[in-house]
Design a protein around this motif. Structure first.
Motif, PDB file in Angstrom:
ATOM      1  N   ASP A 221      23.433 105.425  89.718  1.00 18.52           N
ATOM      2  CA  ASP A 221      23.505 105.969  88.331  1.00 18.52           C
ATOM      3  C   ASP A 221      22.301 106.996  88.185  1.00 18.52           C
TER       4      ASP A 221
ATOM      5  N   SER B 260      26.220 101.178  85.193  1.00 19.97           N
ATOM      6  CA  SER B 260      26.400 102.263  83.968  1.00 19.97           C
ATOM      7  C   SER B 260      27.775 102.234  83.504  1.00 19.97           C
ATOM      8  N   SER B 261      28.744 102.192  84.540  1.00 23.53           N
ATOM      9  CA  SER B 261      30.202 102.498  84.333  1.00 23.53           C
ATOM     10  C   SER B 261      30.632 101.547  83.253  1.00 23.53           C
TER      11      SER B 261
ATOM     12  N   SER C 129      32.515 106.494  88.025  1.00 28.57           N
ATOM     13  CA  SER C 129      31.577 106.066  88.774  1.00 28.57           C
ATOM     14  C   SER C 129      31.748 104.380  88.856  1.00 28.57           C
TER      15      SER C 129
END
Length: 481
Positions: free
Chosen positions: A305, A366-367, A362
């Motif tokens: 990310d 961070s998803s 993604s």
């Protein structure tokens, strides 16, 4: 001579050739061929491919030759470790695609009756195991199970994954695992992950593995009398070394003694992993000890990310879409800054990359806290990625590499292995393994992977990124190349 050169010489002889005649017939350089079959020098893979094609050998023989070649090129131990890890990824990928596996149910035939508490073949032993598991899960409000079954055993995980959904109960499993001390047999330690990781990621199972080191080999096990066991509140099932025979005990005195000795064994063993109980704990674990990172290797379905966006852009998305995680942004920002200073290698799959470009989903950490990317955001992120792309750091794995979309792996300083299952964002599964032989094997695996046939060449990677940028522009703005 090596096993590879011996096999090559054997195939030449079986097909009626010597080095001189075959080099002429196949247009292969004679000196290189001579050195290959005498074990004096290892040629390039293209030479070996040409050798196999010219001999017109069967596919199984070619597969054997190529395996022996790889074993000779990187060493037998490294080859075994690499193969074991690849098979693990293939298994996890298959489990991910087979979504119906954990939804299957077993037929309930009512109360199970045992003909005898002693089994003499594998079928009867399997019935004993089913009996113990069913009784334990049915009758105990908070079922627990202790065992020292080999980490490679498939029977126990199979029946647990069938029965747990049926009864809707969670079970605590404490598993004592024997690891090899000899580095040459590290692949045996790796093989335990084939059962351990799916158990860690299975709903309804609180899995707690512990390990100890021993020089006892698999060849020694047949000389042991009923070395394996399963302990529950009401039963002890002793099992033969090949799991073909079993003896079931229900005497309270025997149960008490087995339980006491198992607890003693745990005191002399080490926890194999740390595991999060909830999402907040997982995020805290992920950011633990980040200030000591010097080397970091990651494997994911999509690029990291931090390579898709700068910190400010990331934090703006968090504040907009997941404000409850805003308090973590300061610590995560420090973590992202550390990442820019460390020696990094990032691997991602071509299928995961294509999925991101087409859907905006993604698979990175961070998803967990930010939603899928819009087409405009995908264009921005792909441009950012292309601008900062480094062939030394970023590696796209081609379609022959099998890997689950929901698994993220991170190796820190070659001695901490992070595994994160992102399939269920509400109940993220997060584990950390710090056992040396497993971490060393993964470290070597990643080094070999960077120079393997699975890597997409840099020019092809850049071309694919540019292709998706143009497609997204056309989709979003009607812009054609």
């Amino acid at each position: 001579m090596s096993k590879f050169s011996e096999k090559c010489k054997e195939l030449l002889t079986e097909n009626g050739y010597n080095v001189y005649r075959f080099s002429q017939a196949a247009s292969l350089e004679r000196t290189t061929l001579q050195r290959m079959v005498t074990g004096k020098r290892l040629p390039g893979p293209e030479f070996v491919e040409h050798f196999c094609q010219a001999l017109r050998i069967s596919l199984p023989e070619k597969k054997e030759i190529m395996e022996l070649y790889k074993m000779e090129a990187i060493g037998e131990t490294a080859y075994r470790n690499q193969t074991t890890i690849l098979h693990l990824f293939e298994k996890l990928s298959a489990l991910e695609k087979n979504e119906g596996f954990n939804k299957r149910s077993i037929v309930d035939y009512g109360e199970m009756k045992l003909i005898s508490p002693i089994s003499n073949d594998k079928y009867e032993t399997e019935l004993l195991l089913q009996y113990v598991l069913r009784k334990t899960i049915q009758e105990q409000e908070s079922p627990e199970l202790y065992t020292n079954l080999p980490g490679t055993d498939t029977l126990l995980p199979h029946y647990l994954n069938l029965m747990i959904p049926q009864y809707g109960k969670a079970i605590l499993i404490k598993h004592l695992i024997h690891f090899q001390t000899n580095a040459s047999y590290a692949y045996e330690n790796l093989e335990t992950l084939h059962q351990i990781i799916p158990l860690c990621f299975s709903a309804g199972i609180n899995y707690m593995p512990f390990y100890y080191y021993s020089k006892l080999s698999r060849n020694d096990q047949p000389n042991l009398i009923y070395p394996f066991y399963i302990i529950t509140e009401k039963y002890v099932l002793q099992l033969a070394s090949d799991l073909s025979k079993g003896i079931l005990h229900s005497d309270p005195a025997i149960l008490q003694e087995y339980t006491k000795e198992f607890q003693n064994c745990l005191e002399h063993s080490s926890p194999l992993l740390q595991q999060s109980k909830n999402l907040d704990e997982a995020l805290q674990l992920y950011m633990t000890s980040f200030d000591t990172i010097q080397d970091l290797t990651s494997l994911d379905a999509t690029p990291c990310d931090s390579d898709f966006m700068d910190n400010e852009y990331f934090f703006d998305r968090v504040k907009e879409h997941s404000p409850k995680y805003a308090p973590l942004t300061k610590a995560y920002g420090t973590f992202l800054n550390v990442l820019k200073q460390v020696n990094r290698k990032d691997f991602f799959t071509i299928s995961g990359f294509q999925k991101y470009c087409e859907s905006g989903i993604s698979s990175g950490t961070s998803s967990i806290v930010i939603p899928q990317f819009s087409p405009e955001e995908r264009i921005t992120s792909l441009k950012y990625f292309l601008e900062h792309f480094s062939n030394e750091k970023d590696h796209m794995l081609n379609s022959t590499f099998s890997y689950p979309d929901s698994l993220y792996i991170e190796l820190r300083n070659n001695h901490s292995l992070f595994l994160i299952n992102l399939a269920d964002k509400a109940n993220i599964s997060f584990i950390i393994i710090q056992e040396s032989s497993i971490c060393n094997a993964f470290s070597e695996f990643f080094q070999l992977l960077a120079d393997s046939e699975y890597i997409t060449p840099e020019n092809q990677t850049r071309t694919l990124i540019q292709k998706y940028i143009q497609q997204l522009k056309q989709l979003t703005f009607g812009i054609t190349p």
